[in-house]
Design a protein around this motif. Structure first.
Motif, PDB file in Angstrom:
ATOM      1  N   MET A  14       0.848  -1.197   0.000  1.00 11.96           N
ATOM      2  CA  MET A  14       0.000   0.000   0.000  1.00 11.96           C
ATOM      3  C   MET A  14       0.883   1.247   0.000  1.00 11.96           C
ATOM      4  O   MET A  14       1.861   1.330   0.742  1.00 11.96           O
ATOM      5  N   THR A  15       0.517   2.219  -0.815  1.00 12.70           N
ATOM      6  CA  THR A  15       1.249   3.487  -0.873  1.00 12.70           C
ATOM      7  C   THR A  15       0.943   4.321   0.371  1.00 12.70           C
ATOM      8  O   THR A  15      -0.210   4.434   0.785  1.00 12.70           O
ATOM      9  N   THR A  16       1.989   4.894   0.956  1.00 16.12           N
ATOM     10  CA  THR A  16       1.837   5.702   2.159  1.00 16.12           C
ATOM     11  C   THR A  16       2.139   7.158   1.836  1.00 16.12           C
ATOM     12  O   THR A  16       3.188   7.477   1.268  1.00 16.12           O
ATOM     13  N   ILE A  17       1.205   8.032   2.208  1.00 15.04           N
ATOM     14  CA  ILE A  17       1.289   9.454   1.885  1.00 15.04           C
ATOM     15  C   ILE A  17       1.375  10.267   3.176  1.00 15.04           C
ATOM     16  O   ILE A  17       0.583  10.083   4.102  1.00 15.04           O
ATOM     17  N   LEU A  18       2.315  11.195   3.208  1.00 14.21           N
ATOM     18  CA  LEU A  18       2.462  12.128   4.317  1.00 14.21           C
ATOM     19  C   LEU A  18       1.548  13.331   4.066  1.00 14.21           C
ATOM     20  O   LEU A  18       1.548  13.901   2.977  1.00 14.21           O
ATOM     21  N   VAL A  19       0.778  13.717   5.078  1.00 16.06           N
ATOM     22  CA  VAL A  19      -0.124  14.868   4.950  1.00 16.06           C
ATOM     23  C   VAL A  19       0.395  15.976   5.856  1.00 16.06           C
ATOM     24  O   VAL A  19       0.481  15.803   7.070  1.00 16.06           O
ATOM     25  N   THR A  20       0.732  17.125   5.253  1.00 16.00           N
ATOM     26  CA  THR A  20       1.474  18.162   5.980  1.00 16.00           C
ATOM     27  C   THR A  20       0.636  19.376   6.381  1.00 16.00           C
ATOM     28  O   THR A  20       1.164  20.305   6.968  1.00 16.00           O
ATOM     29  N   ARG A  21      -0.646  19.383   6.059  1.00 16.45           N
ATOM     30  CA  ARG A  21      -1.439  20.582   6.319  1.00 16.45           C
ATOM     31  C   ARG A  21      -1.911  20.655   7.775  1.00 16.45           C
ATOM     32  O   ARG A  21      -1.890  19.650   8.494  1.00 16.45           O
ATOM     33  N   PRO A  22      -2.350  21.826   8.225  1.00  8.17           N
ATOM     34  CA  PRO A  22      -2.804  21.961   9.619  1.00  8.17           C
ATOM     35  C   PRO A  22      -4.165  21.316   9.831  1.00  8.17           C
ATOM     36  O   PRO A  22      -4.917  21.066   8.883  1.00  8.17           O
ATOM     37  N   GLU A  23      -4.482  21.068  11.101  1.00  9.85           N
ATOM     38  CA  GLU A  23      -5.839  20.670  11.462  1.00  9.85           C
ATOM     39  C   GLU A  23      -6.776  21.865  11.309  1.00  9.85           C
ATOM     40  O   GLU A  23      -6.336  23.002  11.429  1.00  9.85           O
ATOM     41  N   PRO A  24      -8.071  21.648  11.011  1.00  9.40           N
ATOM     42  CA  PRO A  24      -8.746  20.361  10.862  1.00  9.40           C
ATOM     43  C   PRO A  24      -8.650  19.765   9.454  1.00  9.40           C
ATOM     44  O   PRO A  24      -9.089  18.646   9.234  1.00  9.40           O
ATOM     45  N   ASP A  25      -8.075  20.521   8.500  1.00  6.08           N
ATOM     46  CA  ASP A  25      -7.973  20.014   7.132  1.00  6.08           C
ATOM     47  C   ASP A  25      -7.120  18.759   7.060  1.00  6.08           C
ATOM     48  O   ASP A  25      -7.337  17.896   6.204  1.00  6.08           O
ATOM     49  N   LEU A  26      -6.138  18.650   7.948  1.00 12.74           N
ATOM     50  CA  LEU A  26      -5.296  17.464   7.998  1.00 12.74           C
ATOM     51  C   LEU A  26      -6.133  16.206   8.170  1.00 12.74           C
ATOM     52  O   LEU A  26      -5.957  15.209   7.454  1.00 12.74           O
ATOM     53  N   GLY A  27      -7.053  16.262   9.108  1.00  8.91           N
ATOM     54  CA  GLY A  27      -7.909  15.101   9.347  1.00  8.91           C
ATOM     55  C   GLY A  27      -8.800  14.773   8.170  1.00  8.91           C
ATOM     56  O   GLY A  27      -8.995  13.598   7.819  1.00  8.91           O
TER      57      GLY A  27
END
Length: 244
Positions: free
Chosen positions: A1-14
């Motif tokens: 499975m491809t793993t992606i890092l999400v760098t944006r702030p909450e709540p958009d991160l969630g």
């Protein structure tokens, strides 16, 4: 499975994490900024021809201050569909989306031909000068910073090691500032292999620039500068990764 890092702030991160997992992609959270509400004096709503929103964070800050109701009868000019949805959720009824970039927001407001100045609640740092851009169209802007973004001071060693070892395949970058923070905090530690293998998936060419300048080799830009475009890009990256 491809793993992606999400760098944006909450709540958009969630929200982005949930969407990635719905696409059968793994997601790792790395918020590189945190929103802090500011408490400068706000102008009365009377006399404005609308409210410009270049980030949903401005709406969240107004909501935290209990100030939304004072402006809810003004037309909202939102940079994209995400900020437009946030405005509707908070009770604004006349909401118009530029469905794109800062330049699209300028065009949307200019073409509406407002007869009074535009109120612009914003972050403390700007990537574009709305006052100058709309001034060229004869539209006045009153800007008040209502939030600032605090930057992360480090990336956890475990995440650096996972990127180097190929356990995190790519990252999502939604702004130039976030991309610059990530590049500054990781490029020395990642080494040549990390810079070559890690996929930097960016919402715009402007957001991609710090990563290119830092030496990242797999820098890709979404066809649309919004969340839908980023999800399409992430899925395309994963499919290409799995096919190789």
């Amino acid at each position: 499975m491809t793993t992606i890092l999400v760098t944006r702030p909450e709540p958009d991160l969630g929200h982005s994490t949930v969407r990635l997992r719905a696409l059968n992609l793994d997601a790792v959270k790395l918020p590189l900024m945190r929103r802090v509400t500011l408490f400068h004096d706000l102008p009365p709503a009377e006399g404005f021809g609308g409210i410009a929103i270049s980030s949903a964070n401005a709406l969240r800050a107004l909501d935290e201050r209990g100030a939304v109701r004072a402006y809810e009868n003004l037309p909202v000019f939102a940079v994209g569909d995400g900020s437009a949805r946030e405005a509707q959720f908070l009770g604004f009824t006349d909401v118009r989306s530029a469905n794109g970039s800062f330049e699209d927001l300028v065009t949307l407001i200019a073409e509406s031909r407002p007869t009074a100045p535009i109120f612009y609640p914003s972050g403390s740092r700007l990537s574009g000068d709305l006052n100058a851009a709309l001034g060229a169209h004869g539209v006045g802007v009153i800007r008040v910073p209502v939030y600032e973004m605090e930057e992360a001071e480090e990336v956890p060693t475990a995440i650096i090691e996972q990127i180097r070892d190929g356990l995190i395949d790519a990252g999502l970058f939604y702004s130039r500032r976030t991309a610059a923070i990530f590049a500054d905090l990781t490029r020395a530690a990642l080494g040549e292999r990390g810079l070559e293998d890690f996929g930097a998936l960016c919402i715009s060419r402007k957001a991609a620039e710090p990563l290119v300048e830092a030496g990242f080799k797999r820098v890709l830009v979404a066809e649309r500068p919004d969340e839908e475009g980023m999800m399409v890009l992430a899925l395309a990256f994963a499919r290409a990764q799995n096919a190789s």
